[in-house]
Design a protein around this motif. Structure first.
Motif, PDB file in Angstrom:
ATOM      1  N   TYR A   1      -9.229   4.003  -0.813  1.00 42.10           N
ATOM      2  CA  TYR A   1      -8.233   5.066  -0.971  1.00 42.10           C
ATOM      3  C   TYR A   1      -8.923   6.389  -1.228  1.00 42.10           C
ATOM      4  CZ  TYR A   1      -9.387   4.723  -5.869  1.00 42.10           C
ATOM      5  OH  TYR A   1     -10.081   4.736  -7.051  1.00 42.10           O
ATOM      6  N   PHE A   2      -8.147   7.443  -1.072  1.00 45.86           N
ATOM      7  CA  PHE A   2      -8.587   8.744  -1.560  1.00 45.86           C
ATOM      8  C   PHE A   2      -7.395   9.464  -2.141  1.00 45.86           C
ATOM      9  CE2 PHE A   2      -7.654   9.406   2.940  1.00 45.86           C
ATOM     10  CZ  PHE A   2      -6.891  10.548   2.956  1.00 45.86           C
ATOM     11  N   MET A   3      -7.668  10.302  -3.128  1.00 44.06           N
ATOM     12  CA  MET A   3      -6.651  11.157  -3.732  1.00 44.06           C
ATOM     13  C   MET A   3      -6.970  12.579  -3.299  1.00 44.06           C
ATOM     14  SD  MET A   3      -6.503   9.480  -7.540  1.00 44.06           S
ATOM     15  CE  MET A   3      -8.290   9.481  -7.711  1.00 44.06           C
TER      16      MET A   3
ATOM     17  N   ALA B   1      -4.461   8.309 -16.134  1.00 49.50           N
ATOM     18  CA  ALA B   1      -3.839   6.996 -15.988  1.00 49.50           C
ATOM     19  C   ALA B   1      -2.436   6.969 -16.597  1.00 49.50           C
ATOM     20  CB  ALA B   1      -4.716   5.918 -16.617  1.00 49.50           C
ATOM     21  N   THR B   2      -2.249   7.656 -17.714  1.00 47.60           N
ATOM     22  CA  THR B   2      -0.915   7.724 -18.313  1.00 47.60           C
ATOM     23  C   THR B   2       0.064   8.389 -17.346  1.00 47.60           C
ATOM     24  OG1 THR B   2      -1.830   7.762 -20.547  1.00 47.60           O
ATOM     25  CG2 THR B   2       0.407   8.594 -20.292  1.00 47.60           C
ATOM     26  N   GLY B   3      -0.360   9.472 -16.709  1.00 46.05           N
ATOM     27  CA  GLY B   3       0.484  10.132 -15.716  1.00 46.05           C
ATOM     28  C   GLY B   3       0.748   9.251 -14.508  1.00 46.05           C
ATOM     29  N   ALA B   4      -0.282   8.539 -14.056  1.00 45.72           N
ATOM     30  CA  ALA B   4      -0.132   7.649 -12.900  1.00 45.72           C
ATOM     31  C   ALA B   4       0.837   6.514 -13.222  1.00 45.72           C
ATOM     32  CB  ALA B   4      -1.492   7.096 -12.481  1.00 45.72           C
ATOM     33  N   ILE B   5       0.659   5.886 -14.367  1.00 50.30           N
ATOM     34  CA  ILE B   5       1.532   4.786 -14.764  1.00 50.30           C
ATOM     35  C   ILE B   5       2.965   5.285 -14.939  1.00 50.30           C
ATOM     36  CG2 ILE B   5       2.010   3.130 -16.613  1.00 50.30           C
ATOM     37  CD1 ILE B   5      -1.118   2.918 -16.906  1.00 50.30           C
TER      38      ILE B   5
ATOM     39  N   GLY C   1       0.357  15.074  -8.797  1.00 45.45           N
ATOM     40  CA  GLY C   1      -0.264  16.212  -8.140  1.00 45.45           C
ATOM     41  C   GLY C   1      -1.492  15.857  -7.330  1.00 45.45           C
ATOM     42  N   TYR C   2      -1.926  14.607  -7.409  1.00 44.46           N
ATOM     43  CA  TYR C   2      -3.087  14.117  -6.660  1.00 44.46           C
ATOM     44  C   TYR C   2      -2.650  12.903  -5.838  1.00 44.46           C
ATOM     45  CZ  TYR C   2      -6.228  17.054  -9.409  1.00 44.46           C
ATOM     46  OH  TYR C   2      -6.855  18.120  -9.986  1.00 44.46           O
ATOM     47  N   PRO C   3      -1.854  13.109  -4.805  1.00 41.65           N
ATOM     48  CA  PRO C   3      -1.330  11.969  -4.059  1.00 41.65           C
ATOM     49  C   PRO C   3      -2.453  11.120  -3.453  1.00 41.65           C
ATOM     50  CG  PRO C   3      -0.977  14.005  -2.849  1.00 41.65           C
ATOM     51  CD  PRO C   3      -1.486  14.387  -4.202  1.00 41.65           C
ATOM     52  N   ALA C   4      -2.210   9.823  -3.428  1.00 46.31           N
ATOM     53  CA  ALA C   4      -3.188   8.886  -2.891  1.00 46.31           C
ATOM     54  C   ALA C   4      -2.847   8.533  -1.449  1.00 46.31           C
ATOM     55  CB  ALA C   4      -3.215   7.615  -3.732  1.00 46.31           C
ATOM     56  N   THR C   5      -3.869   8.251  -0.696  1.00 47.78           N
ATOM     57  CA  THR C   5      -3.730   7.687   0.642  1.00 47.78           C
ATOM     58  C   THR C   5      -4.540   6.398   0.643  1.00 47.78           C
ATOM     59  OG1 THR C   5      -3.543   9.871   1.646  1.00 47.78           O
ATOM     60  CG2 THR C   5      -4.146   8.048   3.109  1.00 47.78           C
ATOM     61  N   VAL C   6      -3.860   5.277   0.865  1.00 40.46           N
ATOM     62  CA  VAL C   6      -4.537   3.983   0.918  1.00 40.46           C
ATOM     63  C   VAL C   6      -4.953   3.745   2.364  1.00 40.46           C
ATOM     64  CG1 VAL C   6      -4.291   1.496   0.577  1.00 40.46           C
ATOM     65  CG2 VAL C   6      -3.265   3.097  -1.063  1.00 40.46           C
ATOM     66  N   VAL C   7      -6.246   3.537   2.579  1.00 42.12           N
ATOM     67  CA  VAL C   7      -6.791   3.347   3.919  1.00 42.12           C
ATOM     68  C   VAL C   7      -6.821   1.864   4.276  1.00 42.12           C
ATOM     69  CG1 VAL C   7      -8.786   3.789   5.419  1.00 42.12           C
ATOM     70  CG2 VAL C   7      -8.121   5.478   3.679  1.00 42.12           C
TER      71      VAL C   7
ATOM     72  N   PRO D   1       0.801  -1.236   0.000  1.00 40.17           N
ATOM     73  CA  PRO D   1       0.000   0.000   0.000  1.00 40.17           C
ATOM     74  C   PRO D   1       0.831   1.282   0.000  1.00 40.17           C
ATOM     75  CG  PRO D   1      -0.186  -1.152   2.108  1.00 40.17           C
ATOM     76  CD  PRO D   1       0.547  -2.059   1.172  1.00 40.17           C
ATOM     77  N   ARG D   2       2.002   1.275   0.594  1.00 37.48           N
ATOM     78  CA  ARG D   2       2.824   2.499   0.607  1.00 37.48           C
ATOM     79  C   ARG D   2       3.382   2.786  -0.775  1.00 37.48           C
ATOM     80  NH1 ARG D   2       0.297   1.897   4.818  1.00 37.48           N
ATOM     81  NH2 ARG D   2      -1.025   3.034   3.386  1.00 37.48           N
ATOM     82  N   GLN D   3       3.713   1.759  -1.542  1.00 36.32           N
ATOM     83  CA  GLN D   3       4.154   1.982  -2.923  1.00 36.32           C
ATOM     84  C   GLN D   3       2.972   2.370  -3.803  1.00 36.32           C
ATOM     85  OE1 GLN D   3       7.106  -0.817  -4.585  1.00 36.32           O
ATOM     86  NE2 GLN D   3       7.070  -1.786  -2.553  1.00 36.32           N
ATOM     87  N   LEU D   4       1.826   1.730  -3.580  1.00 33.78           N
ATOM     88  CA  LEU D   4       0.632   2.056  -4.347  1.00 33.78           C
ATOM     89  C   LEU D   4       0.278   3.533  -4.193  1.00 33.78           C
ATOM     90  CD1 LEU D   4      -1.695   1.052  -6.144  1.00 33.78           C
ATOM     91  CD2 LEU D   4      -2.918   0.423  -4.044  1.00 33.78           C
ATOM     92  N   GLU D   5       0.466   4.068  -2.999  1.00 35.93           N
ATOM     93  CA  GLU D   5       0.183   5.490  -2.768  1.00 35.93           C
ATOM     94  C   GLU D   5       1.014   6.405  -3.657  1.00 35.93           C
ATOM     95  OE1 GLU D   5      -1.218   5.603   1.888  1.00 35.93           O
ATOM     96  OE2 GLU D   5       0.916   5.776   1.455  1.00 35.93           O
ATOM     97  N   LYS D   6       2.201   5.952  -4.025  1.00 42.08           N
ATOM     98  CA  LYS D   6       3.097   6.779  -4.834  1.00 42.08           C
ATOM     99  C   LYS D   6       2.703   6.828  -6.306  1.00 42.08           C
ATOM    100  CE  LYS D   6       6.961   6.088  -1.733  1.00 42.08           C
ATOM    101  NZ  LYS D   6       8.296   5.563  -1.531  1.00 42.08           N
ATOM    102  N   ILE D   7       1.852   5.881  -6.731  1.00 45.08           N
ATOM    103  CA  ILE D   7       1.544   5.817  -8.167  1.00 45.08           C
ATOM    104  C   ILE D   7       0.062   5.834  -8.487  1.00 45.08           C
ATOM    105  CG2 ILE D   7       3.712   4.628  -8.659  1.00 45.08           C
ATOM    106  CD1 ILE D   7       0.515   2.659  -8.987  1.00 45.08           C
ATOM    107  N   TRP D   8      -0.806   5.684  -7.479  1.00 44.01           N
ATOM    108  CA  TRP D   8      -2.241   5.627  -7.771  1.00 44.01           C
ATOM    109  C   TRP D   8      -2.779   7.049  -7.830  1.00 44.01           C
ATOM    110  CZ3 TRP D   8      -4.844   1.971  -9.911  1.00 44.01           C
ATOM    111  CH2 TRP D   8      -6.227   2.070  -9.988  1.00 44.01           C
ATOM    112  N   GLY D   9      -3.235   7.430  -8.960  1.00 43.79           N
ATOM    113  CA  GLY D   9      -3.711   8.794  -9.168  1.00 43.79           C
ATOM    114  C   GLY D   9      -2.702   9.583  -9.971  1.00 43.79           C
TER     115      GLY D   9
END
Length: 167
Positions: free
Chosen positions: A64-66, A148-152, A46-52, A35-43
């Protein structure tokens, strides 16, 4: 950018993106499994994610929320349908309110992410199948391809950062 292909099929209600990474499938898998790595790439950037919550087992839920640059929260959740570590996983993807209740007016999709070894790296295929043509069109209008292109692309940055540290 690692995204090499993007196409949608209105008859099949699918959006497909393909990317290539200079890391083995096991490493790309970890980006989603942790989940900590997912937070770095999901979204998008400029829209950081927080995985709950993060339960990557069939029947498990990822919430999650962005957060936008203006502080607005955009929430969602996955319901994991299948896992074939480190080759693939599938999940239903929903928009939600802040209590992680599905927002029925927003499009939902069933996603399958597949990771295949190629020449010392990974070919990732991201396929989303939408519940309706209107849903597919709506996410396209909302900018899902650009987001999604930016997130990937952030996966590439995450992996490149590891390479430069290891060198």
């Amino acid at each position: 950018m690692p995204v090499t292909e993007v196409h949608h099929d209105e008859n099949a209600l699918t959006l497909t993106m393909v990317a290539e990474f200079a890391a083995p499938p096991e490493r790309v898998w970890q980006v989603y499994a942790d989940p900590r790595q997912l937070e770095k790439i999901w979204g998008p950037p400029g829209y950081p994610a927080t995985v709950v919550d993060h339960d990557m087992r069939p029947g498990g839920k990822v919430t999650y929320f962005m957060t936008s640059p203006e502080g607005e929260k955009y929430c969602g959740f996955w319901v994991v349908t299948d896992v074939d570590e480190p080759r693939s996983f599938g999940f239903h993807d929903y928009f939600s309110d802040e209590e992680f209740n599905r927002v029925d007016e927003m499009p939902a999709a069933h996603n399958v992410y597949t990771f295949t070894a190629i020449d010392g790296g990974t070919r990732a295929e991201y396929v989303g199948t939408y519940e309706s043509l209107d849903g597919l069109k709506k996410v396209l209008e909302m900018g899902v391809v650009e987001g999604a292109t930016g997130a990937i692309g952030q996966i590439d940055e995450l992996l490149a950062g590891e390479t430069s540290v290891a060198s």
